[in-house]
Design a protein around this motif. Structure first.
Motif, short mmCIF file in Angstrom:
data_model
loop_
_atom_site.label_atom_id
_atom_site.label_comp_id
_atom_site.label_asym_id
_atom_site.label_seq_id
_atom_site.Cartn_x
_atom_site.Cartn_y
_atom_site.Cartn_z
N LYS A 1 62.35 16.70 -56.64
CA LYS A 1 61.80 18.04 -56.45
C LYS A 1 62.28 19.00 -57.54
O LYS A 1 61.51 19.82 -58.07
N VAL A 2 63.56 18.92 -57.87
CA VAL A 2 64.12 19.77 -58.92
C VAL A 2 63.45 19.47 -60.26
O VAL A 2 63.11 20.39 -61.03
N ALA A 3 63.22 18.18 -60.54
CA ALA A 3 62.56 17.81 -61.80
C ALA A 3 61.13 18.32 -61.86
O ALA A 3 60.64 18.69 -62.93
N ALA A 4 60.47 18.40 -60.70
CA ALA A 4 59.07 18.81 -60.67
C ALA A 4 58.89 20.32 -60.57
O ALA A 4 57.92 20.87 -61.12
N ALA A 5 59.81 21.01 -59.86
CA ALA A 5 59.57 22.43 -59.57
C ALA A 5 60.74 23.34 -59.88
O ALA A 5 60.68 24.54 -59.60
N GLY A 6 61.82 22.79 -60.44
CA GLY A 6 62.98 23.63 -60.71
C GLY A 6 63.86 23.80 -59.49
O GLY A 6 63.78 23.03 -58.53
N GLY A 7 64.71 24.80 -59.52
CA GLY A 7 65.65 24.99 -58.43
C GLY A 7 66.86 24.10 -58.59
O GLY A 7 67.15 23.60 -59.70
N GLU A 8 67.57 23.84 -57.48
CA GLU A 8 68.77 23.00 -57.56
C GLU A 8 69.08 22.39 -56.21
O GLU A 8 68.65 22.90 -55.16
N PRO A 9 69.84 21.28 -56.21
CA PRO A 9 70.26 20.69 -54.94
C PRO A 9 71.42 21.47 -54.34
O PRO A 9 72.25 22.03 -55.07
N VAL A 10 71.46 21.52 -53.02
CA VAL A 10 72.55 22.16 -52.28
C VAL A 10 73.06 21.16 -51.25
O VAL A 10 72.29 20.64 -50.44
N HIS A 11 74.36 20.90 -51.29
CA HIS A 11 74.95 19.92 -50.38
C HIS A 11 75.65 20.61 -49.21
O HIS A 11 76.13 21.74 -49.33
N GLY A 12 75.71 19.91 -48.12
CA GLY A 12 76.37 20.43 -46.93
C GLY A 12 76.16 19.50 -45.75
O GLY A 12 76.09 18.28 -45.93
N TRP A 13 76.06 20.07 -44.57
CA TRP A 13 76.01 19.29 -43.34
C TRP A 13 74.83 19.72 -42.46
O TRP A 13 74.62 20.91 -42.24
N CYS B 1 67.82 11.60 -49.02
CA CYS B 1 67.55 13.03 -49.19
C CYS B 1 67.88 13.51 -50.59
O CYS B 1 67.14 14.32 -51.18
N ASN B 2 68.98 13.02 -51.15
CA ASN B 2 69.39 13.48 -52.48
C ASN B 2 68.40 13.06 -53.55
O ASN B 2 68.14 13.81 -54.51
N ASP B 3 67.81 11.87 -53.41
CA ASP B 3 66.82 11.42 -54.40
C ASP B 3 65.54 12.24 -54.29
O ASP B 3 64.91 12.56 -55.31
N GLY B 4 65.15 12.59 -53.07
CA GLY B 4 63.98 13.44 -52.91
C GLY B 4 64.20 14.80 -53.54
O GLY B 4 63.32 15.33 -54.23
N VAL B 5 65.38 15.36 -53.33
CA VAL B 5 65.68 16.67 -53.92
C VAL B 5 65.76 16.57 -55.44
O VAL B 5 65.31 17.47 -56.16
N ARG B 6 66.31 15.48 -55.93
CA ARG B 6 66.35 15.27 -57.39
C ARG B 6 64.95 15.29 -57.99
O ARG B 6 64.71 15.94 -59.02
#
Length: 267
Positions: free
Chosen positions: A73-85, A66-71
């Protein structure tokens, strides 16, 4: 050895296909509601209150990574990763909190771009600010679990026991409870017999923790070589889950779980 983005994409797609082909065996899914048990469990995680966020169909989502997918996504569209449960539920057995990474869009919306084995359209998510956007996901905490069957069944048994007691019996038991330094509920809980289903769920939780602890000790990124110890722990985990499935066939969650939190009855 660190995997490349292309290796992750291929491995993720294969793992998702495998999981979906055996989806009938998957027992955990998104909770039907954020009820008392989910709220109590979420409070034990130390993050924000639980919220429901949508799962979006995104080509950059990576199941199992999941973290690599979000990484990406952030590179392509901006935003940021959010961690949790992410909180999963196996009704009526247990709740599982799995460490997870979701995407916060530039407009501030939380979205889960990771595809799901059972194609869930939403997840219950507990944002945890103890893990910032730049957190090393390889250092993630292990999953946590809570038995929701045992407390519910104990509550139902205690309610039935107290309903059968006369005022004289209740006063007698209360006097004995006070002498023992216990509440009436805690005192009467000693009179209820152990429950084989609840014990089996506790055994499953123990087996899961042992398997995940050893797996993480291997310190590998991506796939690992299955040694004898890991194979044995995996077999014990599967056996414990199979036993729970067999015992839970036809079991209905006691009515008290809809109005009482598991903490309302003594453990």
């Amino acid at each position: 050895m660190q995997m490349t983005d292309e290796e992750i994409r291929v491995a993720s797609a294969q793992q998702l296909r495998d999981e979906r082909n055996s989806a009938v065996s998957v027992v955990e899914t998104t909770p039907r509601e954020i009820g008392p048990a989910v709220l109590e469990f979420a409070s034990m995680l130390g993050g924000d209150p639980p919220v429901i966020i949508p799962v979006t169909d995104d080509p950059l989502g990576r199941y199992g990574w999941c973290n690599d997918g979000v990484r990406l996504k952030v590179a392509a569209a901006g935003g940021e990763p959010v961690h949790g449960w992410t909180i999963w539920e196996w009704t009526p057995a247990l709740l599982t909190a799995e460490f997870h990474c979701v995407w916060r869009s530039p407009s501030g919306d939380l979205l889960d771009i990771t595809p799901k084995p059972r194609r869930e359209q939403s997840i219950v998510f507990v944002k945890d600010d103890a893990y910032p956007a730049d957190f090393d996901f390889d250092q993630r905490p292990r999953s946590r679990r809570m038995n929701i069957y045992g407390p519910a069944i104990r509550a139902a048994r205690l309610e039935a026991l107290m309903a059968r007691m006369t005022p004289t019996q209740r006063q007698y038991e209360m006097t004995r409870a006070l002498k023992a330094g216990l509440s009436l509920d805690a005192w009467l809980a000693r009179k209820t017999s152990p429950d084989v289903v609840s014990d089996a769920i506790d055994a499953l939780i123990t087996a899961c923790e042992a398997h995940e602890t050893y797996f993480d000790s291997l310190g590998a990124s991506g796939f690992v070589t299955v040694d004898r110890t890991l194979a044995t722990l995996m077999q014990k985990r599967v056996a414990a889950q199979t036993r729970c499935k067999a015992l839970l066939k036809g079991v209905v969650t006691p009515p008290s779980t809809s109005s009482r939190s598991p903490s309302a009855s003594p453990i």
